[in-house]
Motif scaffolding. Structure first.
Motif, PDB file in Angstrom:
ATOM      1  N   MET A 129      -8.240  -2.077   3.466  1.00 11.74           N
ATOM      2  CA  MET A 129      -8.156  -3.186   4.385  1.00 11.74           C
ATOM      3  C   MET A 129      -9.514  -3.333   5.062  1.00 11.74           C
ATOM      4  O   MET A 129     -10.085  -2.365   5.533  1.00 11.74           O
ATOM      5  N   SER A 130     -10.014  -4.523   5.115  1.00 13.75           N
ATOM      6  CA  SER A 130     -11.322  -4.767   5.722  1.00 13.75           C
ATOM      7  C   SER A 130     -11.208  -4.760   7.247  1.00 13.75           C
ATOM      8  O   SER A 130     -10.125  -4.846   7.822  1.00 13.75           O
ATOM      9  N   TYR A 131     -12.360  -4.654   7.899  1.00 12.39           N
ATOM     10  CA  TYR A 131     -12.394  -4.665   9.361  1.00 12.39           C
ATOM     11  C   TYR A 131     -11.825  -5.968   9.902  1.00 12.39           C
ATOM     12  O   TYR A 131     -11.101  -5.983  10.893  1.00 12.39           O
ATOM     13  N   LYS A 132     -12.121  -7.059   9.234  1.00 12.19           N
ATOM     14  CA  LYS A 132     -11.614  -8.369   9.648  1.00 12.19           C
ATOM     15  C   LYS A 132     -10.085  -8.395   9.617  1.00 12.19           C
ATOM     16  O   LYS A 132      -9.449  -8.929  10.526  1.00 12.19           O
ATOM     17  N   ASP A 133      -9.493  -7.792   8.582  1.00 15.71           N
ATOM     18  CA  ASP A 133      -8.034  -7.736   8.484  1.00 15.71           C
ATOM     19  C   ASP A 133      -7.431  -6.823   9.550  1.00 15.71           C
ATOM     20  O   ASP A 133      -6.325  -7.056  10.025  1.00 15.71           O
ATOM     21  N   GLN A 134      -8.168  -5.769   9.947  1.00 12.63           N
ATOM     22  CA  GLN A 134      -7.673  -4.871  10.978  1.00 12.63           C
ATOM     23  C   GLN A 134      -7.599  -5.567  12.330  1.00 12.63           C
ATOM     24  O   GLN A 134      -6.780  -5.206  13.171  1.00 12.63           O
ATOM     25  N   LEU A 135      -8.442  -6.567  12.549  1.00 15.18           N
ATOM     26  CA  LEU A 135      -8.420  -7.307  13.808  1.00 15.18           C
ATOM     27  C   LEU A 135      -7.197  -8.209  13.919  1.00 15.18           C
ATOM     28  O   LEU A 135      -6.828  -8.614  15.019  1.00 15.18           O
ATOM     29  N   LYS A 136      -6.604  -8.544  12.804  1.00 14.53           N
ATOM     30  CA  LYS A 136      -5.438  -9.431  12.791  1.00 14.53           C
ATOM     31  C   LYS A 136      -4.309  -8.761  12.002  1.00 14.53           C
ATOM     32  O   LYS A 136      -4.057  -9.098  10.842  1.00 14.53           O
ATOM     33  N   PRO A 137      -3.585  -7.816  12.637  1.00 15.95           N
ATOM     34  CA  PRO A 137      -2.574  -7.058  11.902  1.00 15.95           C
ATOM     35  C   PRO A 137      -1.240  -7.780  11.696  1.00 15.95           C
ATOM     36  O   PRO A 137      -0.475  -7.413  10.806  1.00 15.95           O
ATOM     37  N   TRP A 138      -0.938  -8.801  12.506  1.00 16.38           N
ATOM     38  CA  TRP A 138       0.331  -9.515  12.363  1.00 16.38           C
ATOM     39  C   TRP A 138       0.205 -10.559  11.257  1.00 16.38           C
ATOM     40  O   TRP A 138      -0.694 -11.390  11.280  1.00 16.38           O
ATOM     41  N   CYS A 139       1.104 -10.514  10.293  1.00 17.34           N
ATOM     42  CA  CYS A 139       1.041 -11.403   9.125  1.00 17.34           C
ATOM     43  C   CYS A 139       2.315 -12.222   9.005  1.00 17.34           C
ATOM     44  O   CYS A 139       3.401 -11.741   9.297  1.00 17.34           O
ATOM     45  N   ILE A 140       2.159 -13.441   8.535  1.00 22.32           N
ATOM     46  CA  ILE A 140       3.306 -14.247   8.115  1.00 22.32           C
ATOM     47  C   ILE A 140       3.315 -14.202   6.596  1.00 22.32           C
ATOM     48  O   ILE A 140       2.327 -14.554   5.949  1.00 22.32           O
ATOM     49  N   VAL A 141       4.427 -13.739   6.076  1.00 22.30           N
ATOM     50  CA  VAL A 141       4.567 -13.544   4.638  1.00 22.30           C
ATOM     51  C   VAL A 141       5.545 -14.573   4.093  1.00 22.30           C
ATOM     52  O   VAL A 141       6.623 -14.779   4.655  1.00 22.30           O
ATOM     53  N   HIS A 142       5.153 -15.228   3.022  1.00 22.75           N
ATOM     54  CA  HIS A 142       6.042 -16.153   2.312  1.00 22.75           C
ATOM     55  C   HIS A 142       6.729 -15.350   1.218  1.00 22.75           C
ATOM     56  O   HIS A 142       6.072 -14.795   0.342  1.00 22.75           O
ATOM     57  N   ARG A 143       8.047 -15.263   1.299  1.00 24.72           N
ATOM     58  CA  ARG A 143       8.804 -14.470   0.332  1.00 24.72           C
ATOM     59  C   ARG A 143       9.062 -15.315  -0.904  1.00 24.72           C
ATOM     60  O   ARG A 143       9.634 -16.383  -0.833  1.00 24.72           O
ATOM     61  N   LEU A 144       8.612 -14.809  -2.037  1.00 22.68           N
ATOM     62  CA  LEU A 144       8.703 -15.507  -3.309  1.00 22.68           C
ATOM     63  C   LEU A 144       9.767 -14.866  -4.193  1.00 22.68           C
ATOM     64  O   LEU A 144      10.203 -13.744  -3.923  1.00 22.68           O
ATOM     65  N   PRO A 145      10.159 -15.534  -5.274  1.00 16.17           N
ATOM     66  CA  PRO A 145      11.136 -14.940  -6.191  1.00 16.17           C
ATOM     67  C   PRO A 145      10.593 -13.678  -6.857  1.00 16.17           C
ATOM     68  O   PRO A 145       9.393 -13.431  -6.875  1.00 16.17           O
ATOM     69  N   LYS A 146      11.477 -12.900  -7.404  1.00 12.71           N
ATOM     70  CA  LYS A 146      11.158 -11.668  -8.137  1.00 12.71           C
ATOM     71  C   LYS A 146      10.434 -10.654  -7.262  1.00 12.71           C
ATOM     72  O   LYS A 146       9.491  -9.989  -7.693  1.00 12.71           O
TER      73      LYS A 146
END
Length: 73
Positions: free
Chosen positions: A1-18
């Motif tokens: 995980m990059s430093y940029k991603d560590q600054l924004k730990p909350w994610c919205i995930v789109h749940r896809l099939p399979k």
């Protein structure tokens, strides 16, 4: 995980099939993620979204050494 991603730990995930997921948005605060989640659900009520806290650990020095020793195919 990059430093940029560590600054924004909350994610919205789109749940896809399979059992697949796609990260749609990263936020610093959960309240921001909740506000965006409401917007996404209002615009596309048939899609499934979820808020997650991304705690992917960094690779240890030993793991990085192992990864470097195997060239990409």
């Amino acid at each position: 995980m990059s430093y940029k991603d560590q600054l924004k730990p909350w994610c919205i995930v789109h749940r896809l099939p399979k059992l697949q997921n796609a990260i749609i948005l990263r936020c610093r605060r959960r309240s921001d993620a909740e506000a965006y989640l409401r917007i996404f659900q209002a615009n596309n009520p048939t899609a499934s979204y979820q808020i997650v806290f991304d705690v992917t650990p960094e690779a240890t020095a030993n793991q990085r050494l192992i990864l470097k020793s195997y060239p990409n195919s």
